[in-house]
Design a protein around this motif. Sequence first.
Motif, PDB file in Angstrom:
ATOM      1  N   GLU A 190       0.841  -1.204   0.000  1.00  0.00           N
ATOM      2  CA  GLU A 190       0.000   0.000   0.000  1.00  0.00           C
ATOM      3  C   GLU A 190       0.871   1.247   0.000  1.00  0.00           C
ATOM      4  N   LEU A 191       1.940   1.211   0.752  1.00  0.00           N
ATOM      5  CA  LEU A 191       2.870   2.336   0.755  1.00  0.00           C
ATOM      6  C   LEU A 191       3.435   2.567  -0.640  1.00  0.00           C
ATOM      7  N   ALA A 192       3.849   1.487  -1.305  1.00  0.00           N
ATOM      8  CA  ALA A 192       4.500   1.604  -2.612  1.00  0.00           C
ATOM      9  C   ALA A 192       3.545   2.027  -3.713  1.00  0.00           C
ATOM     10  N   ASP A 193       2.311   1.529  -3.687  1.00  0.00           N
ATOM     11  CA  ASP A 193       1.409   1.743  -4.822  1.00  0.00           C
ATOM     12  C   ASP A 193       0.398   2.861  -4.623  1.00  0.00           C
ATOM     13  N   VAL A 194       0.166   3.278  -3.387  1.00  0.00           N
ATOM     14  CA  VAL A 194      -0.819   4.329  -3.125  1.00  0.00           C
ATOM     15  C   VAL A 194      -0.175   5.599  -2.587  1.00  0.00           C
ATOM     16  N   ILE A 195       0.680   5.466  -1.608  1.00  0.00           N
ATOM     17  CA  ILE A 195       1.214   6.629  -0.889  1.00  0.00           C
ATOM     18  C   ILE A 195       2.385   7.292  -1.612  1.00  0.00           C
ATOM     19  N   LEU A 196       3.309   6.506  -2.137  1.00  0.00           N
ATOM     20  CA  LEU A 196       4.558   7.063  -2.658  1.00  0.00           C
ATOM     21  C   LEU A 196       4.502   7.615  -4.083  1.00  0.00           C
ATOM     22  N   PRO A 197       3.685   7.075  -5.010  1.00  0.00           N
ATOM     23  CA  PRO A 197       3.744   7.567  -6.392  1.00  0.00           C
ATOM     24  C   PRO A 197       3.586   9.071  -6.573  1.00  0.00           C
TER      25      PRO A 197
ATOM     26  N   ALA B  25       1.868   0.317 -21.143  1.00  0.00           N
ATOM     27  CA  ALA B  25       1.736  -0.877 -20.305  1.00  0.00           C
ATOM     28  C   ALA B  25       2.271  -0.637 -18.894  1.00  0.00           C
ATOM     29  N   ASP B  26       3.200   0.292 -18.745  1.00  0.00           N
ATOM     30  CA  ASP B  26       3.765   0.594 -17.423  1.00  0.00           C
ATOM     31  C   ASP B  26       2.691   0.933 -16.392  1.00  0.00           C
ATOM     32  N   LEU B  27       1.578   1.523 -16.853  1.00  0.00           N
ATOM     33  CA  LEU B  27       0.527   1.913 -15.910  1.00  0.00           C
ATOM     34  C   LEU B  27      -0.209   0.716 -15.324  1.00  0.00           C
ATOM     35  N   ALA B  28      -0.002  -0.451 -15.905  1.00  0.00           N
ATOM     36  CA  ALA B  28      -0.604  -1.668 -15.355  1.00  0.00           C
ATOM     37  C   ALA B  28       0.270  -2.300 -14.279  1.00  0.00           C
ATOM     38  N   ALA B  29       1.442  -1.729 -14.048  1.00  0.00           N
ATOM     39  CA  ALA B  29       2.359  -2.299 -13.065  1.00  0.00           C
ATOM     40  C   ALA B  29       1.797  -2.164 -11.650  1.00  0.00           C
ATOM     41  N   TYR B  30       2.106  -3.136 -10.818  1.00  0.00           N
ATOM     42  CA  TYR B  30       1.781  -3.046  -9.397  1.00  0.00           C
ATOM     43  C   TYR B  30       2.829  -3.819  -8.616  1.00  0.00           C
TER      44      TYR B  30
ATOM     45  N   GLY C  47       7.575  -7.619  -3.178  1.00  0.00           N
ATOM     46  CA  GLY C  47       8.023  -6.239  -3.036  1.00  0.00           C
ATOM     47  C   GLY C  47       8.509  -5.607  -4.315  1.00  0.00           C
ATOM     48  N   ARG C  48       8.410  -6.320  -5.429  1.00  0.00           N
ATOM     49  CA  ARG C  48       8.867  -5.779  -6.704  1.00  0.00           C
ATOM     50  C   ARG C  48       7.681  -5.320  -7.538  1.00  0.00           C
ATOM     51  N   ARG C  49       7.862  -4.194  -8.232  1.00  0.00           N
ATOM     52  CA  ARG C  49       6.815  -3.665  -9.107  1.00  0.00           C
ATOM     53  C   ARG C  49       7.033  -4.225 -10.511  1.00  0.00           C
ATOM     54  N   ALA C  50       5.986  -4.787 -11.102  1.00  0.00           N
ATOM     55  CA  ALA C  50       6.141  -5.438 -12.400  1.00  0.00           C
ATOM     56  C   ALA C  50       4.876  -5.296 -13.228  1.00  0.00           C
ATOM     57  N   VAL C  51       5.056  -5.395 -14.540  1.00  0.00           N
ATOM     58  CA  VAL C  51       3.958  -5.488 -15.501  1.00  0.00           C
ATOM     59  C   VAL C  51       3.837  -6.954 -15.884  1.00  0.00           C
ATOM     60  N   GLU C  52       2.627  -7.482 -15.753  1.00  0.00           N
ATOM     61  CA  GLU C  52       2.410  -8.893 -16.027  1.00  0.00           C
ATOM     62  C   GLU C  52       1.609  -9.076 -17.311  1.00  0.00           C
TER      63      GLU C  52
ATOM     64  N   ARG D  48       7.622  -8.119 -16.658  1.00  0.00           N
ATOM     65  CA  ARG D  48       8.648  -7.088 -16.810  1.00  0.00           C
ATOM     66  C   ARG D  48       8.707  -6.235 -15.553  1.00  0.00           C
ATOM     67  N   GLN D  49       9.825  -6.291 -14.858  1.00  0.00           N
ATOM     68  CA  GLN D  49       9.999  -5.480 -13.661  1.00  0.00           C
ATOM     69  C   GLN D  49      10.292  -4.043 -14.064  1.00  0.00           C
ATOM     70  N   VAL D  50       9.665  -3.083 -13.365  1.00  0.00           N
ATOM     71  CA  VAL D  50       9.861  -1.666 -13.672  1.00  0.00           C
ATOM     72  C   VAL D  50      10.224  -0.923 -12.392  1.00  0.00           C
ATOM     73  N   GLY D  51      10.898   0.203 -12.561  1.00  0.00           N
ATOM     74  CA  GLY D  51      11.329   0.996 -11.419  1.00  0.00           C
ATOM     75  C   GLY D  51      11.049   2.469 -11.626  1.00  0.00           C
TER      76      GLY D  51
END
Length: 740
Positions: free
Chosen positions: A229-236, A682-687, A692-697, A725-728
């Motif tokens: 939740e921190l990574a996908d909601v709070i930090l972006p 496609a990057d916007l589909a990453a979660y 703990g890794r953010r990736a596009v599936e 595909r892992q994204v950062g």
Amino acid sequence: MVQPWQDTTLPAPLRAADLLARMTTEEKTAQLSSVWLGTEGESAEVAPGQHVYANRSAHLEGLLPHGIGQLTRPFGTVPVDPAEGAARLAELQRTVRAGNRFELPALAHEECLTGFTAWQATVFPTPLAWGATFDPELVTEMAEAIGTSMRTVGIHQGLAPVLDVVRDPRWGRTEEAIGEDPYLVGTIGTAYVRGLEAAGIVATLKHFAAYSASRAARNHAPASIGPRELADVILPPFEMAIRDGGARSVMPSYNDIDGVPGHAHTELLTRLLREEWGFGGTVVSDYFAFSFLESNHRVAASPADAARIGLAAGVDVELPAARCIDIADRLPEELLDRAALRVLTQKCELGLLDPDWEPTAGDTPVDLDPPHMRELARQVAEESVVVLANDSGVLPLTDVTRVALVGPLADEQAAMLGCYTFPRHVGVHHPELPAGVEVPTLAEALRAELPGAEFIDDPAEADLCLAVVGDRSGLFGRGSSGEGCDAEDLELPYGQGDLLDAVFDTGTPTVVVVLSGRPYALGRWADRAAAVVQAFFPGQEGGGAVAGVLTGRVEPSGRLPVGVPRERGGLPAPYLAPPLGRHNGASTVDPTPLYPFGHGLSYTSFEWGAPQCESPEFPTDGETALRLTVRNTGDRAGTEVVQLYLHDPVGTVALPDVRLVGYARVPLDAGASAEVHLTFPADLAAYTGADGRRAVEPGALELRIAASAERVHHTVPLTLTGPVRQVGHERRMRCEMRVK
């Protein structure tokens, strides 16, 4: 002879490093300090805990021989005439320069959450209203104007914007936030940063991080939040504002996350912010937060220990005054050098190390509320007003003759002003002075809009009743909304629910107007109201904006940046919730909102053509393009807000049912049409997954083209192909939407 640190042809980091090497330990320490003139005594306390370590607070005279890092709120502490304030600040800077051997000035900061927080400065709508506009371009224009006015009088840094994503609107600082969706908060917040930085003002992102995720929405409470939740909601939003907005400062938050205070959070302040995101600016403490490491969090044994812990985590400057960082204490040299180098680099970038730098003269007239600023405040206010319901068609008001105007906020300036506006933040302590700017109430604005109508107090004798309810902002219990004014539930405050019951019992058609800093539960009256209008503290031009929407002079185009709940409990509302967070048969509590995120009505009608997708199948490192036509089918001009939501039907972890990934305002004359073009990467589909890794599936996705999170016009099925595909930090964070 010009020294390297004075040579304007050299890069700022090189100049700063040269100066640092020439400084004594005391001089380096002084650059991490701040002075807040006029608040030395406890009588001037503006926040709980301000008096802690008051006897250690460094005063101007004690620091002068070594230099001063920051001057705190020279305009926002007490009312001061703008021209006189500019002259005083200029003279103070001359004193600071003359007192130290390198002739270094201080960096001056101010609050600018609703405009420059100074007496006689334009009061803009609160950030929750910025979110309601869904208009980043206008927010950038507003911020640049605010920043220009600050720079004109000698200010260098603004403590805004707030990028906290609302998780529970009972939180008192909901009014200071932009909304409950990280994409909206990120894009609108980044727009504000761009404007402020374009004016030469250092934008300060706050509060980093998870301040809004506190338990029970209590201010300064611990945050119960997992790493995903921190990574996908709070930090972006913070990441976007740094990478795309160019923000040059960050302020940590008061809360702790899993026991680690924000100002001691090395993982956030150093590893993530500096090492992963590449942030090169300054980290400034929230007010008194170093002291709180000892007194509130109890992770420090002394003020000096608190300073060491904060600096080690990655904080560079103690605000608002030096209470823990003391030139008499010996801080670890490597921490001292690291922080001082960052401070000096930023001062160099601002021109404060240049040999020809001079303070703002302060000998010319200063107008902090000029016509173009008021015009911008009007535009933002008008675009932020949201019509929630109008099933009876009573709005816009065209032929009413006898209007009952009731409610405690119908004729009150406070209904327009958030807690960080000067009149509510500082002016309340100076009742002998006028507000400094004109703030028409809704009653005054309506009488001007409807000169032929008779306004009465008795609903039973009226053709129509306007019931005006909501909040008065304040600080730490001095209001129903604002910093430290958290709510136990979302019942209308001050007994206003009983007032509405009594009004509806008269049988008179009633329009409910809510002027507030947070959404309130309105389900009790949903079937009885002729119409419902929401405005979030719309600023000094807000009365005219709301009146204009009510009468139809202004076409409503605001959309909800936070959902409006049906019931006062059952929180938080389910936007961004996974399936288990929504209503189901396993619980008697239904958290479904009365009006969802993104909702808002118009006085005209729109037709949405079927979308055309360029490529419904594309790789996990690719993109696709869509277009659709929107037509105004009504008889008056209007603005539709096209919203794009992503639905991922199957994930490796539980995902939100939908989340916003794009939006565009589409202004159209009656009968006119426009094409909306969008590019979805496609990057916007990453979660972030369980590892703990953010990736596009790869797999199936669905884009929902909608007028709100719940009102979907079209769905577009997509398929991502190829490998996971892992994204950062380099990932694309925006869906580009253009109106042609």
